[in-house]
Design an enzyme around this catalytic site. Structure first.
Site, mmCIF file in Angstrom:
data_model
loop_
_atom_site.group_PDB
_atom_site.id
_atom_site.type_symbol
_atom_site.label_atom_id
_atom_site.label_comp_id
_atom_site.label_asym_id
_atom_site.label_seq_id
_atom_site.Cartn_x
_atom_site.Cartn_y
_atom_site.Cartn_z
ATOM 1 C CE1 TYR A 245 0.081 1.846 4.341
ATOM 2 C CE2 TYR A 245 0.675 -0.469 4.580
ATOM 3 C CZ TYR A 245 0.634 0.820 5.096
ATOM 4 O OH TYR A 245 1.141 1.084 6.348
ATOM 5 C CB CYS A 246 1.557 3.807 -1.887
ATOM 6 S SG CYS A 246 0.326 3.652 -3.207
ATOM 7 N N GLY A 247 -0.019 5.798 -0.909
ATOM 8 C CA GLY A 247 -0.950 6.885 -0.645
ATOM 9 C C GLY A 247 -2.289 6.685 -1.321
ATOM 10 C CB SER A 273 -3.152 3.204 -0.423
ATOM 11 O OG SER A 273 -2.649 2.060 -1.076
ATOM 12 C CG MET A 274 -1.158 5.518 3.950
ATOM 13 S SD MET A 274 -1.533 5.230 5.700
ATOM 14 C CE MET A 274 -1.354 6.900 6.350
#
Length: 292
Positions: A245-247, A273-274
């Site tokens: 996961y990332c942004g 994600s975030m």
């Protein structure tokens, strides 16, 4: 073309095959918000594609035809029917080989690579280094926008390659699931607040996507080096499930693709994600370094 291409290809590989009837070259660029460039929100890369792209390349609008119009997040995967219609309109379907690239190093190409595989299409590869590497090799660009030759897109979704917020929340305490935050260390630790609440999902490890590429060339580092680092991080353990996961579900696909190169093709991506996780105040975030 009859053979499935490798997961990444060089500019020379692509240049040698330009013009083949079943080759579909796709620019998948988007642009993140950038006050310096006057962008207050995410934008399609269409306006930067038009004046300069690889000859014969078509444009895939990841913010438009290939996104869920009803989602709160800009790049959420749409339903299969919407994706299939948009892919078929670009000429992606049975018999086609797709080479996808982007105009920089923001992992839009790997996002489209992942999305095609999620929808059940495997004849797709990524141009290593994208348009900068193509130009550095001395190959021409053009402003001529080609007409696609539509195909019927077929494929069966692979649910194992995607995770929802609910599925990630349910896996936080699962010892057999490795959650991988691919953002930079400052975002992971919570030193900066980029997504509304600082920190990372409990239990997740940090493998910054920036570690994948040679900073001088923008191309992937030698896969043997990356494989050793993946192994040291526990990401090649076949008894585990890996979720990146990332942004917003873009950079996470970069690590998923590199892991596929290292032999791990079953990596899932947390699509929201975030951006999605931090929106819900009931979902926990922790700060600081990962426990050793």
């Amino acid at each position: 073309m009859t053979q499935t291409p490798p997961t990444v290809v060089t500019p020379q590989w692509l240049h040698d095959r330009l013009g083949e009837p079943d080759l579909v070259v796709v620019d998948a660029t988007n642009h993140l918000p950038s006050p310096a460039d006057g962008r207050s929100g995410p934008e399609s890369g269409l306006e930067t594609y038009r004046p300069e792209h690889i000859p014969g390349a078509l444009f895939a609008d990841l913010l438009g035809d290939f996104a869920d119009p009803d989602s709160d997040e800009p790049w959420t995967a749409p339903d299969h029917e919407r994706f299939a219609a948009a892919a078929g309109a670009l000429g992606i379907g049975e018999g086609a080989t797709v080479v996808v690239y982007d105009q920089g190093g923001a992992y839009w190409a790997t996002r489209f690579w992942w999305h095609l595989r999620y929808e059940g299409f495997d004849d797709v590869t990524v141009l290593d280094g994208g348009l900068p590497a193509w130009k550095a090799a001395g190959y021409e660009v053009t402003d001529v926008v080609p007409e696609p030759t539509p195909r019927t897109f077929t494929g069966t979704r692979r649910p194992g390659l995607i995770r929802s917020t609910e599925e990630v929340a349910a896996a936080v305490d699962d010892e057999k699931t490795v959650l991988v935050n691919v953002l930079d260390e400052a975002n992971y630790r919570g030193d900066v607040d980029t997504y509304g609440r600082p920190g990372h999902i409990p239990g997740s490890i940090n493998f910054p996507v920036a570690r994948l590429r040679d900073p001088a060339t923008g191309t992937l580092r030698p896969i043997e080096e990356l494989r050793r680092e993946f192994r040291d991080a526990g990401l090649l353990d076949e008894d585990t499930t890996v979720v990146t996961y990332c942004g917003g579900g873009i950079a996470a696909t970069g690590v998923a693709q590199a892991l596929a190169l290292a032999g791990r093709e079953d990596v899932a991506v947390y699509d929201g994600s975030m951006t999605a996780w931090s929106r819900d105040p009931d979902l926990p975030l922790v700060t600081g370094d990962a426990p050793r």
